[in-house]
Design a protein around this motif. Structure first.
Motif, PDB file in Angstrom:
ATOM      1  N   ALA A  31       9.972   3.095  88.311  1.00  0.00           N
ATOM      2  CA  ALA A  31      10.421   4.534  88.607  1.00  0.00           C
ATOM      3  C   ALA A  31      10.300   5.278  87.470  1.00  0.00           C
ATOM      4  CB  ALA A  31      11.863   4.478  88.892  1.00  0.00           C
ATOM      5  N   VAL A  72       8.322   8.643  87.242  1.00  0.00           N
ATOM      6  CA  VAL A  72       8.401  10.268  86.864  1.00  0.00           C
ATOM      7  C   VAL A  72       7.770  10.671  85.839  1.00  0.00           C
ATOM      8  CG1 VAL A  72      10.373  11.130  85.584  1.00  0.00           C
ATOM      9  CG2 VAL A  72      10.797   9.504  87.176  1.00  0.00           C
ATOM     10  N   ALA A  93      12.149   9.285  91.379  1.00  0.00           N
ATOM     11  CA  ALA A  93      12.748   7.789  90.879  1.00  0.00           C
ATOM     12  C   ALA A  93      13.587   7.242  92.030  1.00  0.00           C
ATOM     13  CB  ALA A  93      13.641   8.163  89.750  1.00  0.00           C
TER      14      ALA A  93
END
Length: 246
Positions: free
Chosen positions: A52, A56, A168
């Motif tokens: 995640a 990002v 995310a």
């Protein structure tokens, strides 16, 4: 669309490591099925948190003004790099170097070769889909390249206007629902119970989102490992009889 389990990106071939975990005894004889939820929660704290964060960062590296094409100042973080680019280095080259650095950081935090291979295979599938649905993605990534899945997702997120929080959350939810969906094929699971496990992970997903969404520095990518998941993946890669690829 990206969170839809029917998305043709190869997700139906993945169990997020649940199949080898079941082979190793998770949920044995149907007496410890609650372990599936805990397994998904452990992934959210470790390998999924890394993915995640990488997604990002990949989103962050795509220029905010997409219509104008790659903007040199938007993809560089300091006067030294800007000066180098102005001296002759194309913006696309700067971006490619950034993604290469990001992939190296991801690989360093993903010691299992089997997991890296599976992620790149999924990344390639996402990229092929993006070529048809969101062709702007190919302005930032090479066509049909084998690139880590979280990087491809991050770029698609930028192209489609998703926020860092949405990117995310997408990665976290997708991982958790992959585990839960795979459990229905691998274990004697009540579908209602499986949905309950997924709902119970909501707070864990949101904690992950709050932790990684603000990241803009590669050095800040978390590095929490899960050695057993790595071990399971390596063993699974050489199994002759298996339902899922990974």
């Amino acid at each position: 669309m990206l969170a839809d389990g029917r998305l043709p990106t190869g997700g139906h071939t993945q169990s997020a490591g649940l199949e080898p975990a079941v082979r190793a005894g998770l949920g044995a004889d149907g007496k410890q099925l609650a372990d599936v939820g805990e397994y998904a929660r452990d992934r959210l704290r470790t390998v999924t948190r890394i993915e995640a964060a990488v997604a990002v960062l990949a989103r962050h590296h795509v220029p905010r003004t997409l219509e104008a094409g790659p903007d040199l100042e938007a993809i560089t973080n300091g006067p030294t790099e800007v000066a180098q680019a102005v001296a002759g280095e194309e913006a696309a080259v700067v971006m490619a170097r950034r993604f290469a650095q990001l992939e190296s950081a991801w690989a360093a935090r993903t010691p299992s070769r089997a997991l890296r291979t599976a992620s790149r295979r999924q990344g390639r599938a996402y990229l092929r889909l993006a070529e048809r649905v969101w062709p702007e993605t190919l302005r930032y990534l090479p066509r049909d390249g084998e690139i880590a899945r979280p990087i491809v997702i991050g770029v698609i997120g930028a192209v489609t206007g998703l926020s860092a929080e949405q990117v995310a959350r997408l990665v976290a939810y997708d991982d958790a629902q992959t585990v839960v969906a795979a459990s229905l094929k691998l274990l004697p699971v009540d579908p209602a119970g499986a949905v309950t496990w997924l709902a119970a992970l909501h707070d864990d997903i949101e904690r992950l989102v709050n932790d990684v969404a603000p990241l803009t520095d590669i050095e800040k990518i978390p590095a929490g490992g899960a050695p057993l998941i790595d071990q399971f993946a390596e063993q699974h890669a050489i199994e002759r009889m298996r339902l899922f690829h990974a």
